[in-house]
Write an enzyme that holds these catalytic residues in place. Structure first.
Site, PDB file in Angstrom:
ATOM      1  N   HIS A 156      29.625  20.805  26.623  1.00  0.00           N
ATOM      2  CA  HIS A 156      29.451  20.612  28.070  1.00  0.00           C
ATOM      3  C   HIS A 156      28.868  19.237  28.404  1.00  0.00           C
ATOM      4  O   HIS A 156      28.864  18.836  29.563  1.00  0.00           O
ATOM      5  CB  HIS A 156      28.589  21.727  28.673  1.00  0.00           C
ATOM      6  CG  HIS A 156      27.147  21.674  28.291  1.00  0.00           C
ATOM      7  ND1 HIS A 156      26.610  22.434  27.272  1.00  0.00           N
ATOM      8  CD2 HIS A 156      26.110  20.968  28.800  1.00  0.00           C
ATOM      9  CE1 HIS A 156      25.317  22.205  27.183  1.00  0.00           C
ATOM     10  NE2 HIS A 156      24.984  21.314  28.100  1.00  0.00           N
ATOM     11  N   ASP A 191      30.684  25.687  22.318  1.00  0.00           N
ATOM     12  CA  ASP A 191      29.956  24.664  23.065  1.00  0.00           C
ATOM     13  C   ASP A 191      29.498  23.536  22.137  1.00  0.00           C
ATOM     14  O   ASP A 191      28.351  23.081  22.191  1.00  0.00           O
ATOM     15  CB  ASP A 191      28.754  25.272  23.796  1.00  0.00           C
ATOM     16  CG  ASP A 191      28.156  24.312  24.828  1.00  0.00           C
ATOM     17  OD1 ASP A 191      28.882  23.391  25.264  1.00  0.00           O
ATOM     18  OD2 ASP A 191      26.973  24.461  25.176  1.00  0.00           O
ATOM     19  N   SER A 235      20.380  18.838  25.979  1.00  0.00           N
ATOM     20  CA  SER A 235      21.567  19.488  25.411  1.00  0.00           C
ATOM     21  C   SER A 235      22.188  18.639  24.308  1.00  0.00           C
ATOM     22  O   SER A 235      22.426  17.434  24.484  1.00  0.00           O
ATOM     23  CB  SER A 235      22.599  19.723  26.514  1.00  0.00           C
ATOM     24  OG  SER A 235      22.103  20.629  27.467  1.00  0.00           O
TER      25      SER A 235
END
Length: 469
Positions: free
Chosen positions: A201, A231, A314
């Site tokens: 993402h 992901d 992230s």
């Protein structure tokens, strides 16, 4: 000599002031009538109450001589004596005693000394301060306060500082620009060839990717491959020497309570280090789903940590006490959106993809640009609200819910079966079953506990493979 008047004639060397008792100089009071023998009270004072202090008054008035029976002594010429002059009268009531003590010496009193000392101190202090200010302004020397000496800058390798020092050179910040938006994420170096692992993402729909190292050097990167189901994504930088790949650990060794360190760029604050512990393992987490068709949902059998993780973390590494990567930070749990007190940042619920899963996916992405997913070849009823994962009656587009010849069909799974356990671990829904399966590799054997017609059955299945997105 007795302290009283004498009746003998006065000696020749002494004479009275001129005139009788009745005559006196101007300004001299008349003598009081007294007896020849004046009485003296017990404390030596005269009856007139003057006491010994009356001697001064006696000195101011001419002494009088008591009358005698004998004829007076021949008169001698009177000597002019000033009215203010006092003569010594040995036959007076008291001897006139005058002591010359010289000039009155008053000296300094204590308070005067103290005041003088205080004034002197203030004057000296003000003068010294003024001189000091002038010296400070006119010299190049600066005031230095006491400070500890420089100590050994080394830290224990298993301390947070030691872990950070080891890992920071291998952590990067990614600045991504897309067609409609831009964002920031984190990644870490996998090998000397320049491959960097991050979250899908972070780089999804990216047009430009810039990688910034801990030294501040920035280079462009290209996308190697990505997978939305896990992901995860891999990008690559070229022409960079001295890369510092991070060591990969084993997420199977992680235990609840183990200390961990997270490194990332929360809100674009590069090289941010936070610390915490492993709060839980095997936590089923789903993320994404923005497209609405489920194609972008990621299923993670996550490591839960209380190390603060925020947007921008992230893709960053979660490290153990040996600075080995045990997870890839991917998601956080915030307060509910409907909660008026919702906190936008970390509330101590962070989730990381186990490195064992990340390693396998990264290897496939580097090798082929795609990742494979382990499957059992069945379609699940995602609307089922009971305990466990129910196999649907029909598949997509009217196809059978159990793929013919697939792993599930070979294991004996039938439509309507409810799978309640995977390798003895409880399954509470369809998402959790997918997560448990994707935590393994294609070809791994699993044991499924199935509820059919009110009876539990144990079935063995070998996981198949499907291409990811």
């Amino acid at each position: 000599m007795a302290d009283r008047q004498q009746t003998e004639p006065a000696p020749q060397w002494w004479s009275r002031p001129e005139g009788t008792a009745g005559s006196r100089h101007d300004g001299v009071p008349a003598p009081r009538p007294e007896t020849a023998d004046a009485a003296v009270d017990a404390d030596g004072d005269g009856e007139d109450g003057r006491g010994r202090d009356g001697a001064a008054e006696q000195a101011a008035a001419p002494a009088q001589e008591a009358p005698t029976q004998e004829s007076p002594a021949p008169e001698t010429p009177a000597q002019e004596t000033p009215a203010h002059e006092v003569r010594y009268d040995p036959w007076g009531e008291q001897p006139l005693q005058v002591v010359d003590r010289g000039r009155d010496r008053r000296g300094f009193r204590l308070w005067q000394v103290a005041a003088l000392a205080a004034g002197t101190a203030l004057l000296a202090g003000g003068t010294g301060g003024y001189v000091g200010v002038l010296a400070e302004r006119q010299s190049s020397t600066r005031l230095e306060l006491p400070q500890a000496a420089v100590a050994d800058k080394g830290r224990a390798p298993d301390s947070v500082a030691g872990i950070a020092a080891t890992a920071l050179p291998g952590v990067v910040t990614l600045h991504v620009r897309g067609a409609k938006s831009s964002g920031t994420g984190t990644g870490f170096v996998l090998d000397p060839q320049g491959h960097i692992l991050t979250n899908n993402h972070v780089v999804a729909d990216a047009k430009e990717i810039a990688v910034t190292f801990s030294t501040g050097e920035s280079v462009t990167a290209e996308l190697v491959g990505r997978d939305s189901g896990y992901d995860l994504a891999v990008v690559k930088v070229s022409g960079v020497r001295g890369l510092r790949p991070l060591s990969l650990g084993n997420s199977e060794n992680v235990k609840v309570g183990d200390p961990v360190v997270a490194i990332g760029a929360p809100f674009d604050l590069s090289n941010t280090v936070t610390a915490g512990i492993i709060s839980a393992t095997g936590r089923p987490v789903t993320a994404g789903g923005d497209k609405g068709d489920g194609s972008d949902i990621s299923y993670v059998d996550a490591l839960q940590t209380d190390a603060p993780i925020n947007p921008g973390n992230s893709g960053g590494p979660l490290l153990d006490a040996r600075a080995h990567v045990v997870g890839i930070n991917s998601a956080i749990r915030g307060a509910d959106k409907d909660d008026p007190d919702r906190q936008g940042g970390s509330i101590g619920l962070g989730f990381a993809i186990p490195i064992n899963q990340g390693k396998r996916v990264a290897e496939e992405l580097i090798a082929t640009g795609h990742a494979t997913h382990p499957v059992i070849g069945v379609t699940l009823d995602m609307d089922y609200t009971g305990d466990g994962a129910r196999v649907g009656d029909k598949g997509e587009d009217g196809k059978p819910s159990v793929t013919a010849g697939g792993p599930g069909a070979r294991a004996g799974i039938k439509p309507g079966d409810v799978i309640t356990k995977v390798d003895g671990q409880r399954v509470r829904g369809g998402d959790e079953l997918i997560i448990k399966i994707r935590a393994h590799r294609p070809g791994d054997p699993l044991t499924l506990t199935v509820l059919r017609d009110g009876r539990e059955r144990t079935l063995g299945v070998v996981l198949g493979s499907a291409n990811g997105s």
